[in-house]
Design a protein around this motif. Sequence first.
Motif, PDB file in Angstrom:
ATOM      1  N   LEU A 113       0.838  -1.204   0.000  1.00 20.50           N
ATOM      2  CA  LEU A 113       0.000   0.000   0.000  1.00 20.50           C
ATOM      3  C   LEU A 113       0.871   1.252   0.000  1.00 20.50           C
ATOM      4  CD1 LEU A 113      -2.793  -1.087   2.507  1.00 20.50           C
ATOM      5  CD2 LEU A 113      -3.038  -0.739   0.035  1.00 20.50           C
ATOM      6  N   GLY A 114       1.989   1.203   0.748  1.00 21.54           N
ATOM      7  CA  GLY A 114       2.924   2.319   0.727  1.00 21.54           C
ATOM      8  C   GLY A 114       3.546   2.504  -0.647  1.00 21.54           C
ATOM      9  N   LEU A 115       3.888   1.387  -1.294  1.00 21.95           N
ATOM     10  CA  LEU A 115       4.439   1.446  -2.647  1.00 21.95           C
ATOM     11  C   LEU A 115       3.431   2.037  -3.617  1.00 21.95           C
ATOM     12  CD1 LEU A 115       6.532   0.812  -4.807  1.00 21.95           C
ATOM     13  CD2 LEU A 115       5.742  -1.577  -4.792  1.00 21.95           C
ATOM     14  N   LEU A 116       2.184   1.603  -3.502  1.00 27.04           N
ATOM     15  CA  LEU A 116       1.132   2.156  -4.360  1.00 27.04           C
ATOM     16  C   LEU A 116       1.003   3.659  -4.140  1.00 27.04           C
ATOM     17  CD1 LEU A 116      -1.250   1.700  -6.333  1.00 27.04           C
ATOM     18  CD2 LEU A 116      -2.690   1.277  -4.323  1.00 27.04           C
ATOM     19  N   GLY A 117       1.012   4.075  -2.881  1.00 24.32           N
ATOM     20  CA  GLY A 117       0.905   5.497  -2.581  1.00 24.32           C
ATOM     21  C   GLY A 117       2.063   6.298  -3.134  1.00 24.32           C
ATOM     22  N   SER A 118       3.289   5.756  -3.022  1.00 25.50           N
ATOM     23  CA  SER A 118       4.462   6.477  -3.533  1.00 25.50           C
ATOM     24  C   SER A 118       4.408   6.595  -5.050  1.00 25.50           C
ATOM     25  CB  SER A 118       5.750   5.770  -3.095  1.00 25.50           C
ATOM     26  OG  SER A 118       5.906   4.516  -3.738  1.00 25.50           O
ATOM     27  N   LEU A 119       3.867   5.576  -5.711  1.00 29.97           N
ATOM     28  CA  LEU A 119       3.772   5.626  -7.172  1.00 29.97           C
ATOM     29  C   LEU A 119       2.688   6.590  -7.636  1.00 29.97           C
ATOM     30  CD1 LEU A 119       4.352   1.895  -8.122  1.00 29.97           C
ATOM     31  CD2 LEU A 119       5.896   3.829  -8.462  1.00 29.97           C
ATOM     32  N   ILE A 120       1.600   6.681  -6.886  1.00 27.98           N
ATOM     33  CA  ILE A 120       0.583   7.687  -7.209  1.00 27.98           C
ATOM     34  C   ILE A 120       1.173   9.083  -7.065  1.00 27.98           C
ATOM     35  CG2 ILE A 120      -1.613   8.704  -6.467  1.00 27.98           C
ATOM     36  CD1 ILE A 120      -2.492   5.871  -5.668  1.00 27.98           C
ATOM     37  N   TRP A 121       1.939   9.282  -6.009  1.00 21.91           N
ATOM     38  CA  TRP A 121       2.634  10.564  -5.789  1.00 21.91           C
ATOM     39  C   TRP A 121       3.579  10.858  -6.956  1.00 21.91           C
ATOM     40  CZ3 TRP A 121       6.457  11.394  -1.094  1.00 21.91           C
ATOM     41  CH2 TRP A 121       6.898  12.731  -1.097  1.00 21.91           C
ATOM     42  N   LEU A 122       4.376   9.844  -7.323  1.00 20.85           N
ATOM     43  CA  LEU A 122       5.310  10.017  -8.432  1.00 20.85           C
ATOM     44  C   LEU A 122       4.570  10.311  -9.728  1.00 20.85           C
ATOM     45  CD1 LEU A 122       8.250   9.850  -9.476  1.00 20.85           C
ATOM     46  CD2 LEU A 122       7.853   7.396  -9.850  1.00 20.85           C
ATOM     47  N   TYR A 123       3.490   9.604  -9.956  1.00 19.73           N
ATOM     48  CA  TYR A 123       2.689   9.777 -11.170  1.00 19.73           C
ATOM     49  C   TYR A 123       2.206  11.226 -11.284  1.00 19.73           C
ATOM     50  CZ  TYR A 123      -0.960   8.684 -14.623  1.00 19.73           C
ATOM     51  OH  TYR A 123      -1.758   8.648 -15.752  1.00 19.73           O
ATOM     52  N   LEU A 124       1.688  11.751 -10.199  1.00 24.34           N
ATOM     53  CA  LEU A 124       1.167  13.125 -10.227  1.00 24.34           C
ATOM     54  C   LEU A 124       2.298  14.141 -10.410  1.00 24.34           C
ATOM     55  CD1 LEU A 124      -1.502  12.875  -7.382  1.00 24.34           C
ATOM     56  CD2 LEU A 124      -1.882  12.866  -9.858  1.00 24.34           C
ATOM     57  N   GLU A 125       3.451  13.866  -9.807  1.00 23.18           N
ATOM     58  CA  GLU A 125       4.585  14.775  -9.974  1.00 23.18           C
ATOM     59  C   GLU A 125       5.082  14.768 -11.418  1.00 23.18           C
ATOM     60  OE1 GLU A 125       5.542  16.955  -8.034  1.00 23.18           O
ATOM     61  OE2 GLU A 125       5.007  16.357  -5.996  1.00 23.18           O
TER      62      GLU A 125
END
Length: 250
Positions: A113-125
Motif C-alpha cells: 500500500l505504501g508502494l502504491l501510494g508512492s507511485l501515485i505521488w510520483l505519477y502526479l509529480e
Amino acid sequence: MTGLSRQVTLLAATVLTLVMNSLSNALPLFGRSNADVSDALPNAFTPAGLTFAIWGVIFLGLLAFAVYQALPAQRGPRLDRLFWPFLLSNLLNVGWLLAFQSLNIGLSVLVMLGLLGSLIWLYLEVRGLPPQGAEGLTLRLPTSLYLGWISVATIANVTAWLVSRGVTAGLAGLSAPAWSAVLLLVAAGLGAFFLVRFRDYAYGAVLLWAFYGVYAARPDVTAVALGVAASAALVVLSAVAATRRPQAAL
C-alpha cells in the motif's frame, strides 16, 4: 535532495532495486521465491506465471527513468520534485520483497500500500511536469507501467493475505471465482479512471495484460472468464471514450 546528490541517490536506489529483485529469484531470499509463496496461497485472482514477464519491461523503464534524471542536462532543480516519491518507491519495492518472501504477508500488504501510494505521488509529480524531449518515454511511460502493475498487484497481495488468514471464498457469500470477477471489475474501474482522466493508454494496456493472465491461469472457470471479458470491455470502451475528449489538466 537536489541536483547531483539527487541524481546519484536515485540511480543507486534503482540499482539496489534491480539487484534485490534479481537475487530474490536467483537465491531466492529466505529459500523461497515470490512464485513459491504465491503458489502456497492459491486464489482465483493470481495471474498465470507468464504474466509476470512484464517486470522485465518495468525494470527497463525504471532504469531509463534513473539514467535520464542522472544526465548532466537534468542536474538543475526541475526534476528535484521527483526525488522523494521515486526513492520511496524503490525502497518499498525492496521492503516488499523482504516481507513477502519471509512470509510476513500482512506486513507485505502494508508495504505494498505504501508502494502504491508512492507511485501515485510520483505519477502526479511526473504529470505535473511540462513534457520536454524524450520525457514521455523516460519518465511518463515507466511510471504509468509501474503504477498500472502495482495497482493490480495490490489487489492480488490483499487477496493472498486473506487466504493466509483462512478466507478462501469471497465476501458477501460469493464464491472465490465470483469474488475474483468482482476484483477484476474493481481493477477495470481504476483503468477507466486513468484513461478518461489522463488518457493513459499505457496504464490501460497493463490492466489488459493482467486480465489475460488471470484468464490464462483458469480458462475453464466461467465466472472468471466472464469477469475478464466484462473488465476488458470496460477498459477498451474507456480507451475509445478517452480518444474523443481532450486530456484533462492536473
